[in-house]
Design a protein around this motif. Structure first.
Motif, PDB file in Angstrom:
ATOM      1  N   UNK A  57       1.244  -1.146  -0.041  1.00 26.51           N
ATOM      2  CA  UNK A  57      -0.133   0.205   0.060  1.00 26.51           C
ATOM      3  C   UNK A  57       1.128   0.981  -0.259  1.00 26.51           C
ATOM      4  N   UNK A  58       0.508   2.663  -1.530  1.00 24.24           N
ATOM      5  CA  UNK A  58       1.557   3.768  -0.619  1.00 24.24           C
ATOM      6  C   UNK A  58       0.651   4.639  -1.014  1.00 24.24           C
ATOM      7  N   UNK A  59       0.810   5.329   0.856  1.00 21.50           N
ATOM      8  CA  UNK A  59      -0.358   6.652   0.388  1.00 21.50           C
ATOM      9  C   UNK A  59       0.442   8.042   0.140  1.00 21.50           C
ATOM     10  N   UNK A  60       0.012   8.584  -0.527  1.00 19.65           N
ATOM     11  CA  UNK A  60      -0.109   9.941  -0.622  1.00 19.65           C
ATOM     12  C   UNK A  60      -0.686  11.132  -0.211  1.00 19.65           C
ATOM     13  N   UNK A  61      -0.474  12.593   0.436  1.00 17.53           N
ATOM     14  CA  UNK A  61      -1.045  13.410   0.511  1.00 17.53           C
ATOM     15  C   UNK A  61      -2.549  13.078   0.011  1.00 17.53           C
ATOM     16  N   UNK A  62      -3.729  13.700   1.035  1.00 23.58           N
ATOM     17  CA  UNK A  62      -4.980  13.398   0.215  1.00 23.58           C
ATOM     18  C   UNK A  62      -5.695  12.230  -0.186  1.00 23.58           C
ATOM     19  N   UNK A  65      -7.115  11.259   5.516  1.00 25.32           N
ATOM     20  CA  UNK A  65      -6.571  12.147   5.939  1.00 25.32           C
ATOM     21  C   UNK A  65      -6.118  12.612   6.983  1.00 25.32           C
ATOM     22  N   UNK A  66      -4.918  11.206   8.018  1.00 24.53           N
ATOM     23  CA  UNK A  66      -3.867  11.108   8.283  1.00 24.53           C
ATOM     24  C   UNK A  66      -2.181  11.317   7.894  1.00 24.53           C
ATOM     25  N   UNK A  67      -2.578  11.259   6.226  1.00 26.57           N
ATOM     26  CA  UNK A  67      -1.444  10.791   5.707  1.00 26.57           C
ATOM     27  C   UNK A  67      -1.103  12.414   4.868  1.00 26.57           C
ATOM     28  N   UNK A  68       0.592  13.043   5.433  1.00 23.50           N
ATOM     29  CA  UNK A  68       0.875  14.091   5.377  1.00 23.50           C
ATOM     30  C   UNK A  68       1.961  14.130   4.538  1.00 23.50           C
ATOM     31  N   UNK A  69       2.269  13.044   3.955  1.00 21.33           N
ATOM     32  CA  UNK A  69       3.249  12.391   3.174  1.00 21.33           C
ATOM     33  C   UNK A  69       3.836  11.219   2.886  1.00 21.33           C
ATOM     34  N   UNK A  70       4.676  11.155   1.752  1.00 23.24           N
ATOM     35  CA  UNK A  70       4.203   9.440   1.099  1.00 23.24           C
ATOM     36  C   UNK A  70       4.863   8.257   2.567  1.00 23.24           C
ATOM     37  N   UNK A  71       3.720   7.961   1.964  1.00 24.31           N
ATOM     38  CA  UNK A  71       3.728   6.324   3.142  1.00 24.31           C
ATOM     39  C   UNK A  71       3.735   4.831   2.453  1.00 24.31           C
ATOM     40  N   UNK A  72       4.677   4.140   2.889  1.00 21.82           N
ATOM     41  CA  UNK A  72       4.175   2.597   2.590  1.00 21.82           C
ATOM     42  C   UNK A  72       4.069   1.401   3.404  1.00 21.82           C
TER      43      UNK A  72
END
Length: 109
Positions: A57-62, A65-72
């Motif tokens: 799973x790769x989440x980007x801001x947007x 709601x909690x994601x402020x930078x790219x997370x894997x």
């Protein structure tokens, strides 16, 4: 009077763990409510099956709601939870770097 308070508290708690589509997140996964909780639907494009036996799973801001930078995140097969709708969902707790629960739509498991 105590019955009224207990009834109101029970209603508030049951509403606190719902997705936007209305199904309930398990209380162990979500702390908060539909606007401020750490669980929510994520884009399908953010999820791929990883050849190493799980979900990438790769989440980007947007995307959440909690994601402020790219997370894997990596969730091993068997750790996912069936979602109550046709969307992927993730709960991030205690911070955006920590996946607490990951939900997969029916048919994707």
């Amino acid at each position: 009077m105590l019955l009224v308070i207990a009834s109101f508290a029970g209603t508030a708690l049951s509403d606190a763990h719902q997705s936007a589509s209305g199904w309930a997140y398990p209380p162990a996964c979500c702390h908060g409510d539909i606007e401020h909780g750490e669980c929510q639907a994520i884009p399908e494009r953010a999820v791929t099956e990883h050849g190493g036996g799980g979900w990438s799973i790769v989440l980007n801001p947007g995307d959440h709601r909690k994601v402020t930078h790219r997370n894997r995140y990596f969730v091993p097969y068997g750790s996912e939870i069936p979602s109550g709708d046709s969307d992927y969902h993730i709960c991030l707790h205690p911070t955006q770097e920590h996946e607490n629960c990951f939900f997969v739509p029916p048919g994707a498991i």
